[in-house]
Design a protein around this motif. Structure first.
Motif, short mmCIF file in Angstrom:
data_model
loop_
_atom_site.label_atom_id
_atom_site.label_comp_id
_atom_site.label_asym_id
_atom_site.label_seq_id
_atom_site.Cartn_x
_atom_site.Cartn_y
_atom_site.Cartn_z
N ALA A 57 0.83 -1.21 0.00
CA ALA A 57 0.00 0.00 0.00
C ALA A 57 0.86 1.25 0.00
O ALA A 57 0.63 2.20 -0.76
N TRP A 193 -3.40 5.50 6.99
CA TRP A 193 -4.08 4.34 6.41
C TRP A 193 -5.21 3.81 7.29
O TRP A 193 -6.18 3.23 6.77
N TRP A 202 -8.36 8.74 -3.10
CA TRP A 202 -8.82 7.65 -3.95
C TRP A 202 -8.96 8.05 -5.41
O TRP A 202 -8.44 7.36 -6.30
N SER A 206 -6.58 6.13 -7.90
CA SER A 206 -7.18 5.02 -8.66
C SER A 206 -7.17 5.27 -10.16
O SER A 206 -7.13 4.32 -10.95
N SER A 211 -1.65 3.15 -10.64
CA SER A 211 -2.69 2.22 -10.19
C SER A 211 -3.22 1.37 -11.34
O SER A 211 -3.32 0.14 -11.24
N TRP A 271 -8.45 1.44 1.71
CA TRP A 271 -9.55 1.63 0.77
C TRP A 271 -10.84 0.96 1.24
O TRP A 271 -11.90 1.21 0.67
N SER A 403 -7.82 -4.61 1.66
CA SER A 403 -7.82 -3.27 1.06
C SER A 403 -7.16 -3.27 -0.31
O SER A 403 -7.67 -2.68 -1.27
N ASN A 404 -6.01 -3.93 -0.43
CA ASN A 404 -5.31 -3.96 -1.72
C ASN A 404 -6.06 -4.78 -2.76
O ASN A 404 -6.02 -4.46 -3.96
N HIS A 407 -8.89 -2.54 -3.94
CA HIS A 407 -8.34 -1.52 -4.84
C HIS A 407 -8.30 -2.03 -6.28
O HIS A 407 -8.82 -1.40 -7.21
N LYS A 408 -7.69 -3.19 -6.49
CA LYS A 408 -7.56 -3.69 -7.86
C LYS A 408 -8.90 -4.12 -8.45
O LYS A 408 -9.14 -3.95 -9.65
#
Length: 422
Positions: A57, A193, A202, A206, A211, A271, A403-404, A407-408
């Motif tokens: 992160a 975080w 974000w 993103s 990203s 996230w 969270s990661n 994100h993806k």
């Protein structure tokens, strides 16, 4: 289930080290902003010897900051917290153990190219930074010069304060060093975080190429593809992911960890704070030591057997309903379940029996994957890639891993309703 620790030892990655050394941006003759007159930033304050996803992160945000500042990010090995390392202590080749970043991820953060027409400098290895930016040519910026001014600011203000310093610095070589008095001296530290202050970053993050171009490494992708046969439903040659629900079920050490989160009255991580996601968590009012408050945390952080079964059941039906409402292609059902878990023994076996009874025909766990030497070394990233591809993901809101993954999945434009939390 298979033995999670094969008898062979950790890989040396000699071939990958050579590949990194030969990256095309490692050339002093390239024109600025690369080469001997390039602009670079190394985050020596970047966290080490902590879980992979805490490190990931932060490094992604550092790489995004470098890009926004017109500088090449200096990527570094991932230094393991030794107790998390998948190889026994007697097999470890060095202390602390480390894995090349390029074994875990691909994309611009790990030295990959930017999009066509983007003239931003490419990330370089820490070894090449020592060549192109010898110590006598570096400007040292200590975190105490910036962090105190934005200690409690929204993430976007933290980012802009650092971007301005790095963009305006005339020196080509910059190194960020940690303040000794700051135990959490990262540029984007834990206190950012674990609070909703991160959310203001974000949209910018993103949508950034840092990203969007992030991907699993070839080693990780090979691990996933090697094991896809485990998920294939009988009599169906189509890929398994549109019928899969993946769940991050952290157990073991998380019992005490979740109780500590309750005592500290902590909100979600990273996230997982995004307000448009389902299943938000609002810390209960009152005394954090109150048994009722602790029970609220435990239901969401360390759920019981019955709570897990109910959550999986509800997430499946609500996802299918949402796709129909949006008039999207909808599979008849979800019947493949993947558990990203460190649980083992009778509790997990009983859980799998109950899930089978609820209509999950194929159930696999992290321990079922067959991995070679290098794939074993990056097994946690293979888990994440499977969860990224699944139709539905149920995460733990306090987890950096969840969270990661979220994100993806959001960058992949999976609908918000497909991202759930316990």
């Amino acid at each position: 289930m298979h033995d999670p620790v094969p008898q062979f030892g950790p890989p040396t990655y000699d071939w990958l080290r050579q590949w990194e050394k030969n990256l095309p941006q490692h050339d002093l003759e390239l024109p600025a902003p690369e080469g001997k007159n390039g602009r670079y930033v190394k985050f020596t304050n970047q966290i080490k010897m902590l879980g992979w996803n805490n490190c990931l992160a932060e490094m992604l945000m550092n790489a995004h900051l470098a890009y926004a500042s017109g500088r090449a990010y200096v990527f570094q090995d991932y230094f393991w917290e030794p107790s998390h390392y998948p190889w026994p202590k007697e097999q470890q080749l060095e202390y602390p153990p480390r894995t090349p970043l390029t074994a875990l991820i691909s994309g611009p953060t790990a030295g990959g190219p930017w999009e066509s027409g983007d003239e931003a400098p490419r990330s370089i290895s820490s070894d090449w930074f020592d060549v192109v930016c010898p110590p006598e040519n570096r400007r040292i910026i200590n975190t105490r010069e910036v962090k105190p001014q934005v200690k409690d600011a929204p993430g976007s203000e933290v980012f802009e304060a650092w971007r301005k310093v790095l963009a305006e610095a005339p020196e080509g070589c910059v190194e960020i060093q940690p303040a000794e008095e700051d135990f959490f001296s990262q540029t984007f530290d834990m206190f950012l975080w674990i609070t909703p202050r991160i959310v203001s970053l974000w949209d910018n993050f993103s949508n950034s190429p840092t990203s969007r171009l992030l991907d699993a490494s070839p080693i990780v992708r090979s691990a996933v593809e090697r094991n896809e046969y485990l998920f294939m439903p009988r009599g169906n040659s189509a890929g398994p992911y549109e019928r899969m629900l993946a769940m991050h079920l952290r157990r073991g050490d998380y019992d005490e960890h979740c109780k500590r989160l309750a005592r500290e009255n902590q909100t979600f991580y990273g996230w997982n704070h995004l307000t448009f996601l389902p299943d938000p968590f609002i810390p209960p009012p009152g005394n954090a030591e109150d048994p009722e408050n602790v029970a609220i945390y435990m239901r969401r952080c360390y759920p019981t057997f019955a709570e897990v079964v109910q959550k999986v059941h509800d997430a499946r039906s609500e996802y299918l309903e949402e796709r129909k409402k949006r008039q999207l292609h909808t599979p008849k059902t979800l019947d493949i379940l993947y558990l990203l878990t460190n649980e083992k023994g009778s509790w997990l076996e009983d859980l799998m029996d109950a899930l089978h009874e609820d209509g999950w025909d194929t159930i696999r766990t992290s321990k079922d994957l067959i991995l070679d030497q290098e794939q074993t070394d990056v097994g946690m990233a293979a888990d994440m890639e499977i969860a990224r591809r699944a139709a539905v993901f149920i995460g733990n809101g306090w987890s950096s891993m969840s969270s990661n993954i979220v994100h993806k999945r959001l960058v992949d434009e999976k609908i918000p309703k497909s991202n759930r939390f316990l």
